[in-house]
Design an enzyme around this catalytic site. Structure first.
Site, mmCIF file in Angstrom:
data_model
loop_
_atom_site.group_PDB
_atom_site.id
_atom_site.type_symbol
_atom_site.label_atom_id
_atom_site.label_comp_id
_atom_site.label_asym_id
_atom_site.label_seq_id
_atom_site.Cartn_x
_atom_site.Cartn_y
_atom_site.Cartn_z
ATOM 1 N N SER A 89 0.818 -1.139 -0.022
ATOM 2 C CA SER A 89 -0.119 -0.097 -0.052
ATOM 3 C C SER A 89 0.958 1.327 -0.009
ATOM 4 O O SER A 89 2.118 1.154 0.111
ATOM 5 C CB SER A 89 -0.867 0.149 1.423
ATOM 6 O OG SER A 89 -0.228 0.070 2.266
ATOM 7 N N LYS A 90 0.129 2.261 -0.010
ATOM 8 C CA LYS A 90 0.932 3.615 -0.121
ATOM 9 C C LYS A 90 1.962 4.020 0.870
ATOM 10 O O LYS A 90 3.060 4.478 0.517
ATOM 11 C CB LYS A 90 -0.318 4.759 0.114
ATOM 12 C CG LYS A 90 -0.976 5.273 -1.223
ATOM 13 C CD LYS A 90 -0.275 6.172 -1.981
ATOM 14 C CE LYS A 90 -0.833 7.012 -3.174
ATOM 15 N NZ LYS A 90 -0.856 5.690 -4.203
#
Length: 488
Positions: A254-255
């Site tokens: 994820s980010k």
RNA sequence: GGCGCCAUCGUCUAGAGGCCCAGGACGCCGCCCUUUCAAGGCGGAGAUCGCGGGUUCGAAUCCCGCUGGCGCUACCA
């Protein structure tokens, strides 16, 4: 049976590396079998809808060379390929289920649902809808409350209260689920949009999708889908759940792990060919040794049987290595073109554009085995394009002359003389002259080269010195040598 | 909490009972080449195949249990 696969992203942002890997595998499967690959936009969540996302998704696919046969922009026999434009289809499916008694209207308020969930969680019970509206009496009561508040209803699927269902997953062994653990999930939201569960399968049925590839996060909702296929009398496609892609810490990529959009990789100077190859190998392998495969080889060999089941950590270092391999193997003229494009964006603003393509063509062979990423190009080559060299006296002196700047100054002076005496300006002539000078003065050749290097390029790490000087030309080199000497 | 998936070097993986006291790749460490940096060549360290029980003449490979990691558990996908 012709193989038809699709990439069906939700337009909530740019193309995520995990989703795009699923797209890649789906594309590969279709191409391997000579079938079709389609793009369908699943914009059923208006709250998270990002209008820019569709173009980004299309651009990302194009960048990676994942061409689709049907989809937004190009149309096809089952157009439109955007779910918000197909709402009557889902409504009709929901109505059918309602008429069959496989679904029912639920008028419960979100407040009630939230309270219910909170209570269940508090009691350490699995949060599930309590099916209040499943029977006539409860539904009537809820409906009364809802109408008083002018609320509308959702449609829920009535799941069997007991029994089991098993999924024959194409990459896993059979997975059996206990139906008692399921609840009555929503298939049509109160705004009239379908949920993913209903929408994807209605479209897959109509669009004759033969194989559904998706991330493993969907595995637990598959029993619902199996039930829905049955109630709708759809023949389920081949379903394959692909392993998730993890960040370095082992949780879903994820980010917060850094780059997750394919564009971030593009901007960092990764080549689409390399990302394609790398992604093709996360969750799939050809054999025990092959790492570099062309697009054609992937198409030729890809199969679901060789998809692995275990999740994979995204290894950016290996991707970078692979990118270097692709850079080195690319034909020089093609590489020169990409380097030129990259320089246009990375060189200081005061360097005139377009950059000199002839010059880039000469530089390219000097740097091609030194770079892993296109983003490294500017640091290796800026001195070819600008005369504003920014280096410190310390850089110039280096380790060898740190304590004796006067010697460095003298070395530079003699080098300038030696080099200005040259009547043909070539790298081997330059090397011969400077080596002779070092020899004559009892200097280490490397020490001499290093001062000259910084003087001429402004950097300590550069492409081969004499080739660089040859390209720079005599006049510019002499001027830079003199300027350097003046600093000491 | 419930349900599910997964489990081989730090990482990606090969391995479908004997070929494996486990092979390849990235990364790491040496050496060679060398004007810097790379690239390249050669070599090395690194996995008692998560643990414990079985089955079998024989298990990384089959079975069971445990543990751990991850995923899902929304009118998000």
């Amino acid at each position: 049976m012709t193989v038809r696969t699709r990439y069906a992203p939700s337009p909530t942002g740019g193309p995520h590396i995990g989703n795009i890997r699923t797209a890649l595998f789906s594309w590969l499967l279709a191409r391997h079998h000579g079938g079709q690959f389609l793009l369908r936009i699943e914009d059923t969540d208006q709250k998270r809808y990002d209008p820019a996302a569709v173009d980004l998704i299309i651009e990302g696919l194009a960048w990676l060379g994942l061409d689709y046969d049907e989809g937004p922009g190009i149309g096809g026999p089952y157009a439109p390929y955007v779910q918000s434009e197909r709402r009557e289809l889902y409504r009709a499916a929901a109505d059918r289920l309602l008429a069959q008694g496989d679904a029912y209207e639920c008028w419960c308020s979100s407040e009630r649902l939230d309270a219910l969930r909170a209570e269940q969680t508090r009691k350490k019970l699995p949060p599930k809808y309590d099916r209040r509206c499943r029977d006539e009496a409860g539904r009537a009561a809820s409906r009364g409350e809802a109408e008083a508040e002018a609320r509308s209803c959702v449609v829920r699927f009535a799941t069997p209260l007991s029994g089991a269902i098993t999924l024959h997953d194409a990459v896993r062994s059979d997975v059996t689920f206990d139906l008692a653990t399921l609840d009555d999930f929503v298939i049509l939201k109160s705004d009239g949009y379908p949920t993913y569960h209903l929408a994807y399968m209605v479209d897959d049925e109509i669009m004759r999708i033969s194989h559904v590839l998706r991330g493993e996060e969907w595995l637990s909702s598959t029993p619902r889908h199996l039930l829905l296929y049955g109630a709708l009398r759809f023949e389920p496609p081949v379903i394959a759940h692909l392993p998730v892609i993890l960040g370095p810490d082992g949780s879903k990529l994820s980010k917060r792990h850094g780059a997750t959009s394919v564009f971030e990789y593009r901007d960092q100077g990764f080549l689409p060919e390399a990302l394609f190859n790398f992604l093709g190998l996360v969750g799939w392998s050809l054999d025990d040794k092959t790492e570099i495969l062309s697009r054609e080889e992937f198409v030729q060999h890809f199969s679901l049987e060789r998809v692995v089941r275990n999740p994979a950590v995204f290894n950016v270092e290996k991707l970078a290595w692979m990118n270097g391999v692709y850079i080195r193997e690319m034909p020089l003229d093609q590489l020169a073109e990409r380097i030129a494009d990259r320089l246009e964006r990375d060189l200081p603003a005061n360097v005139p554009r377009p950059v000199d393509r002839g010059l880039v063509a000469r530089i390219t062979p000097l740097i091609r085995e030194r770079i892993k990423l296109l983003s490294e190009v500017v640091d290796y080559t800026d001195f070819f394009f600008t005369d504003e060299l920014r280096y410190s006296v310390e850089d110039l002196l280096g380790k060898a002359y740190r304590e004796r700047p006067a010697d460095a100054r003298e070395a530079l002076g003699r080098a300038t003389d030696a080099v200005s005496a040259l009547d043909t300006w070539s790298h081997d002539g330059l090397e011969a002259a400077l080596r002779a000078l070092a020899e004559e003065r009892g200097m280490k050749a490397g020490d001499l080269f290093s001062v000259v290097r910084v003087a001429v390029t402004g950097r300590r790490i550069t492409p081969p010195l004499f080739e660089s000087m040859e390209i720079l030309g005599q006049e510019r080199c002499l001027r830079r040598l003199r300027e350097a000497a003046e600093k000491l």
